[in-house]
Design a protein around this motif. Structure first.
Motif, PDB file in Angstrom:
ATOM      1  N   GLY A 250      -1.027   2.318  -2.979  1.00  0.00           N
ATOM      2  CA  GLY A 250      -1.126   1.801  -4.335  1.00  0.00           C
ATOM      3  C   GLY A 250       0.200   1.893  -5.059  1.00  0.00           C
ATOM      4  N   PRO A 251       0.184   1.758  -6.389  1.00  0.00           N
ATOM      5  CA  PRO A 251       1.427   1.818  -7.162  1.00  0.00           C
ATOM      6  C   PRO A 251       2.178   3.130  -6.992  1.00  0.00           C
ATOM      7  CG  PRO A 251      -0.382   1.009  -8.516  1.00  0.00           C
ATOM      8  CD  PRO A 251      -0.981   1.500  -7.235  1.00  0.00           C
ATOM      9  N   TRP A 252       1.460   4.171  -6.543  1.00  0.00           N
ATOM     10  CA  TRP A 252       2.057   5.493  -6.342  1.00  0.00           C
ATOM     11  C   TRP A 252       2.718   5.627  -4.975  1.00  0.00           C
ATOM     12  CZ3 TRP A 252      -3.116   4.462  -7.225  1.00  0.00           C
ATOM     13  CH2 TRP A 252      -3.889   4.338  -6.078  1.00  0.00           C
ATOM     14  N   GLY A 253       2.574   4.631  -4.102  1.00  0.00           N
ATOM     15  CA  GLY A 253       3.078   4.707  -2.736  1.00  0.00           C
ATOM     16  C   GLY A 253       1.939   4.967  -1.776  1.00  0.00           C
ATOM     17  N   THR A 254       2.199   5.765  -0.732  1.00  0.00           N
ATOM     18  CA  THR A 254       1.170   6.125   0.245  1.00  0.00           C
ATOM     19  C   THR A 254       0.851   7.604   0.104  1.00  0.00           C
ATOM     20  OG1 THR A 254       1.899   4.447   1.821  1.00  0.00           O
ATOM     21  CG2 THR A 254       0.593   6.261   2.697  1.00  0.00           C
ATOM     22  N   VAL A 255      -0.427   7.895  -0.072  1.00  0.00           N
ATOM     23  CA  VAL A 255      -0.898   9.270  -0.224  1.00  0.00           C
ATOM     24  C   VAL A 255      -1.935   9.541   0.859  1.00  0.00           C
ATOM     25  CG1 VAL A 255      -2.186  10.864  -1.699  1.00  0.00           C
ATOM     26  CG2 VAL A 255      -0.457   9.370  -2.701  1.00  0.00           C
TER      27      VAL A 255
END
Length: 276
Positions: free
Chosen positions: A203-208
Protein backbone atom coordinates in the motif's frame (compact mmCIF):
# COMPACT_ATOMS: atom_id res chain seq x y z
CA UNK A 1 -56.51 3.71 31.44
CA UNK A 2 -53.85 5.76 33.23
CA UNK A 3 -51.98 2.56 34.11
CA UNK A 4 -52.25 1.31 30.52
CA UNK A 5 -50.87 4.54 29.11
CA UNK A 6 -48.04 4.45 31.66
CA UNK A 7 -47.16 0.88 30.74
CA UNK A 8 -47.18 1.69 27.04
CA UNK A 9 -44.98 4.72 27.67
CA UNK A 10 -42.48 2.65 29.64
CA UNK A 11 -42.47 -0.01 26.94
CA UNK A 12 -41.76 2.68 24.37
CA UNK A 13 -38.85 3.98 26.41
CA UNK A 14 -37.48 0.45 26.78
CA UNK A 15 -37.79 -0.10 23.03
CA UNK A 16 -35.97 3.15 22.30
CA UNK A 17 -33.19 2.24 24.71
CA UNK A 18 -32.84 -1.20 23.13
CA UNK A 19 -32.69 0.32 19.64
CA UNK A 20 -30.07 2.82 20.79
CA UNK A 21 -28.02 0.04 22.37
CA UNK A 22 -28.35 -1.99 19.16
CA UNK A 23 -26.96 0.88 17.08
CA UNK A 24 -24.21 1.55 19.61
CA UNK A 25 -23.15 -2.08 19.39
CA UNK A 26 -23.14 -1.91 15.59
CA UNK A 27 -21.04 1.26 15.62
CA UNK A 28 -18.57 -0.32 18.04
CA UNK A 29 -18.21 -3.43 15.92
CA UNK A 30 -17.88 -1.67 12.55
CA UNK A 31 -15.65 1.22 13.61
CA UNK A 32 -13.56 -0.35 16.38
CA UNK A 33 -13.40 -4.10 16.84
CA UNK A 34 -13.92 -5.22 13.24
CA UNK A 35 -12.25 -2.11 11.77
CA UNK A 36 -14.29 -2.48 8.56
CA UNK A 37 -13.05 0.86 7.25
CA UNK A 38 -9.47 -0.37 7.24
CA UNK A 39 -10.28 -2.35 4.09
CA UNK A 40 -13.44 -0.65 2.87
CA UNK A 41 -12.24 2.98 3.02
CA UNK A 42 -9.91 4.70 0.53
CA UNK A 43 -6.45 4.76 2.08
CA UNK A 44 -3.82 7.48 2.35
CA UNK A 45 -0.28 7.19 3.77
CA UNK A 46 -1.60 7.80 7.29
CA UNK A 47 -4.51 5.39 7.02
CA UNK A 48 -8.19 5.49 5.96
CA UNK A 49 -9.51 8.81 4.59
CA UNK A 50 -12.18 9.91 7.06
CA UNK A 51 -14.58 11.69 4.70
CA UNK A 52 -14.64 8.67 2.37
CA UNK A 53 -15.30 6.12 5.09
CA UNK A 54 -16.51 2.74 3.77
CA UNK A 55 -16.43 3.99 0.17
CA UNK A 56 -14.30 1.06 -1.03
CA UNK A 57 -10.74 0.66 -2.30
CA UNK A 58 -8.10 -1.63 -3.80
CA UNK A 59 -6.98 -3.74 -0.86
CA UNK A 60 -4.41 -6.10 -2.37
CA UNK A 61 -2.90 -6.87 -5.76
CA UNK A 62 -0.76 -9.98 -6.13
CA UNK A 63 -0.42 -12.89 -8.58
CA UNK A 64 -3.34 -14.70 -6.90
CA UNK A 65 -5.87 -11.86 -6.96
CA UNK A 66 -6.70 -8.20 -7.23
CA UNK A 67 -8.97 -7.66 -4.23
CA UNK A 68 -11.33 -4.69 -4.24
CA UNK A 69 -13.25 -3.98 -1.04
CA UNK A 70 -16.53 -2.54 -2.32
CA UNK A 71 -18.35 0.59 -1.29
CA UNK A 72 -20.67 -0.50 1.55
CA UNK A 73 -22.32 2.85 2.26
CA UNK A 74 -26.01 3.40 1.36
CA UNK A 75 -24.85 5.01 -1.90
CA UNK A 76 -23.69 1.62 -3.20
CA UNK A 77 -25.46 -1.45 -4.55
CA UNK A 78 -25.89 -2.82 -1.02
CA UNK A 79 -28.76 -0.33 -0.67
CA UNK A 80 -30.69 -2.62 -3.03
CA UNK A 81 -30.06 -5.66 -0.86
CA UNK A 82 -32.36 -6.71 1.93
CA UNK A 83 -31.00 -6.79 5.48
CA UNK A 84 -30.91 -10.58 5.27
CA UNK A 85 -28.95 -10.45 2.00
CA UNK A 86 -26.43 -7.98 3.40
CA UNK A 87 -26.06 -10.09 6.53
CA UNK A 88 -25.50 -13.22 4.46
CA UNK A 89 -22.81 -11.46 2.40
CA UNK A 90 -21.00 -10.43 5.59
CA UNK A 91 -21.28 -13.72 7.47
CA UNK A 92 -21.28 -16.28 4.68
CA UNK A 93 -19.54 -14.50 1.79
CA UNK A 94 -22.42 -14.98 -0.63
CA UNK A 95 -23.95 -12.12 -2.62
CA UNK A 96 -27.68 -12.12 -3.46
CA UNK A 97 -26.88 -13.46 -6.94
CA UNK A 98 -25.09 -16.45 -5.40
CA UNK A 99 -21.54 -15.40 -6.31
CA UNK A 100 -18.81 -15.84 -3.71
CA UNK A 101 -16.85 -13.02 -2.08
CA UNK A 102 -13.17 -13.90 -2.27
CA UNK A 103 -10.23 -13.28 0.07
CA UNK A 104 -9.09 -11.38 1.98
CA UNK A 105 -12.66 -10.89 3.27
CA UNK A 106 -12.37 -13.04 6.43
CA UNK A 107 -15.47 -15.18 5.93
CA UNK A 108 -14.06 -18.23 7.80
CA UNK A 109 -13.98 -16.02 10.91
CA UNK A 110 -17.13 -14.04 10.18
CA UNK A 111 -19.20 -17.24 9.96
CA UNK A 112 -19.00 -17.13 13.76
CA UNK A 113 -20.61 -13.68 14.12
CA UNK A 114 -23.60 -14.00 16.41
CA UNK A 115 -27.12 -13.29 15.16
CA UNK A 116 -27.44 -10.26 17.46
CA UNK A 117 -24.11 -8.80 16.40
CA UNK A 118 -24.85 -9.37 12.73
CA UNK A 119 -28.16 -7.51 13.05
CA UNK A 120 -26.40 -4.63 14.81
CA UNK A 121 -23.74 -4.45 12.07
CA UNK A 122 -26.35 -4.33 9.29
CA UNK A 123 -28.41 -1.69 11.12
CA UNK A 124 -25.35 0.51 11.59
CA UNK A 125 -24.23 0.19 7.96
CA UNK A 126 -27.68 1.37 6.86
CA UNK A 127 -27.10 4.56 8.87
CA UNK A 128 -23.63 5.67 7.71
CA UNK A 129 -23.15 8.69 5.39
CA UNK A 130 -23.34 7.99 1.67
CA UNK A 131 -20.06 8.06 -0.23
CA UNK A 132 -20.20 8.30 -4.01
CA UNK A 133 -17.26 6.16 -5.07
CA UNK A 134 -16.81 3.14 -7.34
CA UNK A 135 -13.55 1.31 -6.52
CA UNK A 136 -13.97 -1.32 -9.27
CA UNK A 137 -14.34 -5.09 -9.17
CA UNK A 138 -12.14 -7.85 -7.76
CA UNK A 139 -10.39 -10.31 -10.05
CA UNK A 140 -9.22 -13.77 -8.96
CA UNK A 141 -6.67 -16.05 -10.61
CA UNK A 142 -7.41 -18.75 -8.06
CA UNK A 143 -10.45 -21.01 -7.82
CA UNK A 144 -13.01 -19.79 -5.32
CA UNK A 145 -15.17 -22.28 -3.44
CA UNK A 146 -18.88 -22.47 -4.25
CA UNK A 147 -19.42 -21.56 -0.58
CA UNK A 148 -17.44 -21.34 2.65
CA UNK A 149 -19.55 -24.00 4.29
CA UNK A 150 -23.17 -25.00 4.79
CA UNK A 151 -25.72 -22.24 5.38
CA UNK A 152 -25.34 -20.62 8.81
CA UNK A 153 -28.58 -21.19 10.68
CA UNK A 154 -28.03 -19.38 13.98
CA UNK A 155 -25.06 -18.30 16.09
CA UNK A 156 -24.96 -17.27 19.74
CA UNK A 157 -21.86 -15.50 21.06
CA UNK A 158 -20.09 -16.72 24.21
CA UNK A 159 -20.99 -14.80 27.34
CA UNK A 160 -18.71 -11.72 27.53
CA UNK A 161 -15.95 -12.42 30.04
CA UNK A 162 -12.19 -12.14 30.42
CA UNK A 163 -11.36 -15.64 29.28
CA UNK A 164 -9.97 -17.43 26.23
CA UNK A 165 -13.37 -18.62 24.98
CA UNK A 166 -14.78 -15.11 24.66
CA UNK A 167 -11.35 -13.85 23.57
CA UNK A 168 -11.46 -16.21 20.60
CA UNK A 169 -14.80 -14.66 19.59
CA UNK A 170 -13.22 -11.19 19.88
CA UNK A 171 -10.28 -12.36 17.74
CA UNK A 172 -12.67 -13.71 15.10
CA UNK A 173 -14.51 -10.39 14.89
CA UNK A 174 -11.19 -8.56 14.68
CA UNK A 175 -10.06 -11.20 12.13
CA UNK A 176 -6.58 -11.28 13.70
CA UNK A 177 -5.59 -14.64 12.25
CA UNK A 178 -6.71 -13.72 8.74
CA UNK A 179 -3.99 -11.05 8.55
CA UNK A 180 -1.42 -12.82 10.73
CA UNK A 181 -1.29 -16.09 8.80
CA UNK A 182 0.68 -16.81 5.62
CA UNK A 183 -1.06 -16.37 2.29
CA UNK A 184 -1.65 -19.46 0.16
CA UNK A 185 -3.10 -19.57 -3.38
CA UNK A 186 -6.51 -20.16 -1.75
CA UNK A 187 -6.21 -17.37 0.81
CA UNK A 188 -4.76 -17.18 4.35
CA UNK A 189 -3.57 -20.48 5.84
CA UNK A 190 -5.83 -20.96 8.85
CA UNK A 191 -4.71 -24.53 9.44
CA UNK A 192 -1.30 -25.70 10.60
CA UNK A 193 0.33 -22.30 10.08
CA UNK A 194 -2.39 -20.12 11.58
CA UNK A 195 -0.98 -17.12 13.38
CA UNK A 196 2.62 -17.53 12.23
CA UNK A 197 2.62 -14.26 10.27
CA UNK A 198 4.19 -13.80 6.87
CA UNK A 199 1.25 -12.20 5.00
CA UNK A 200 2.62 -9.35 2.85
CA UNK A 201 0.54 -6.17 2.58
CA UNK A 202 1.19 -3.59 -0.10
CA UNK A 203 0.00 0.00 0.00
CA UNK A 204 1.01 3.66 0.33
CA UNK A 205 3.22 2.61 3.25
CA UNK A 206 5.24 0.17 1.10
CA UNK A 207 5.36 -3.56 1.87
CA UNK A 208 4.61 -4.73 5.40
CA UNK A 209 4.81 -8.35 6.59
CA UNK A 210 2.48 -9.40 9.40
CA UNK A 211 4.30 -10.72 12.50
CA UNK A 212 3.89 -13.95 14.41
CA UNK A 213 0.99 -14.00 16.93
CA UNK A 214 1.60 -17.46 18.38
CA UNK A 215 2.78 -18.14 21.91
CA UNK A 216 6.41 -18.60 20.76
CA UNK A 217 9.57 -16.56 21.53
CA UNK A 218 9.47 -15.35 17.93
CA UNK A 219 5.84 -14.40 18.49
CA UNK A 220 4.17 -12.98 21.59
CA UNK A 221 5.55 -15.27 24.31
CA UNK A 222 8.08 -12.79 25.68
CA UNK A 223 5.77 -9.77 25.68
CA UNK A 224 3.75 -8.80 28.75
CA UNK A 225 -0.01 -8.44 28.54
CA UNK A 226 0.36 -4.66 28.79
CA UNK A 227 2.91 -4.60 25.95
CA UNK A 228 0.62 -6.62 23.69
CA UNK A 229 -2.29 -4.29 24.41
CA UNK A 230 -0.15 -1.24 23.64
CA UNK A 231 0.93 -2.73 20.31
CA UNK A 232 -2.67 -3.55 19.39
CA UNK A 233 -4.21 -0.22 20.35
CA UNK A 234 -1.36 2.24 19.85
CA UNK A 235 0.95 0.63 17.32
CA UNK A 236 4.01 1.07 19.51
CA UNK A 237 6.49 -1.69 20.33
CA UNK A 238 8.03 -2.01 23.81
CA UNK A 239 11.22 -0.32 22.58
CA UNK A 240 9.20 2.70 21.45
CA UNK A 241 9.36 1.92 17.72
CA UNK A 242 6.22 2.88 15.82
CA UNK A 243 4.54 0.07 13.93
CA UNK A 244 3.28 0.52 10.37
CA UNK A 245 -0.11 0.22 8.67
CA UNK A 246 -2.26 -1.56 7.65
CA UNK A 247 -2.84 -2.70 11.26
CA UNK A 248 -5.81 -0.49 12.25
CA UNK A 249 -4.41 0.93 15.48
CA UNK A 250 -6.76 3.91 15.36
CA UNK A 251 -9.78 1.60 15.26
CA UNK A 252 -8.43 -0.81 17.83
CA UNK A 253 -7.83 2.08 20.24
CA UNK A 254 -11.59 1.95 20.77
CA UNK A 255 -11.73 -1.71 21.82
CA UNK A 256 -13.24 -2.06 25.28
CA UNK A 257 -10.97 -3.03 28.15
CA UNK A 258 -12.88 -6.28 28.69
CA UNK A 259 -12.61 -7.27 25.04
CA UNK A 260 -8.92 -6.39 24.99
CA UNK A 261 -8.19 -8.45 28.10
CA UNK A 262 -10.15 -11.37 26.67
CA UNK A 263 -8.25 -11.10 23.38
CA UNK A 264 -4.90 -11.33 25.16
CA UNK A 265 -6.18 -14.30 27.18
CA UNK A 266 -6.99 -16.06 23.91
CA UNK A 267 -3.68 -15.19 22.25
CA UNK A 268 -1.86 -16.80 25.17
CA UNK A 269 -3.49 -20.11 24.19
CA UNK A 270 -2.38 -20.13 20.53
CA UNK A 271 0.22 -22.91 20.19
CA UNK A 272 3.71 -21.49 19.73
CA UNK A 273 5.36 -21.83 16.34
CA UNK A 274 8.36 -20.03 14.83
CA UNK A 275 8.07 -17.38 12.14
CA UNK A 276 7.35 -18.48 8.60
Amino acid sequence: MRHVVSAMFLASLAGSAAAEGHMDRGAYLVTSLMACGNCHSPMGPEGPIADQALGGRLVEKNPQFTAIAPNITPASRVSEWSDAELGRAIREGLRPDGTVIGPPMPIPMYRNISDDDLAAIVAYLRSVPEVEHDPGTSEYNIPLPPAYGPPVESVTAPEPAVNAEYGEYVAQLAHCMECHSPLTPQGPDLGENMGRGGFEFHGPWGTVVSPNLTNHPEGLAEYSDAEIKTMVTQGVRPDGEAMQPPMPYGNFAGISEQDLDALVAYLRTVPGKPDM
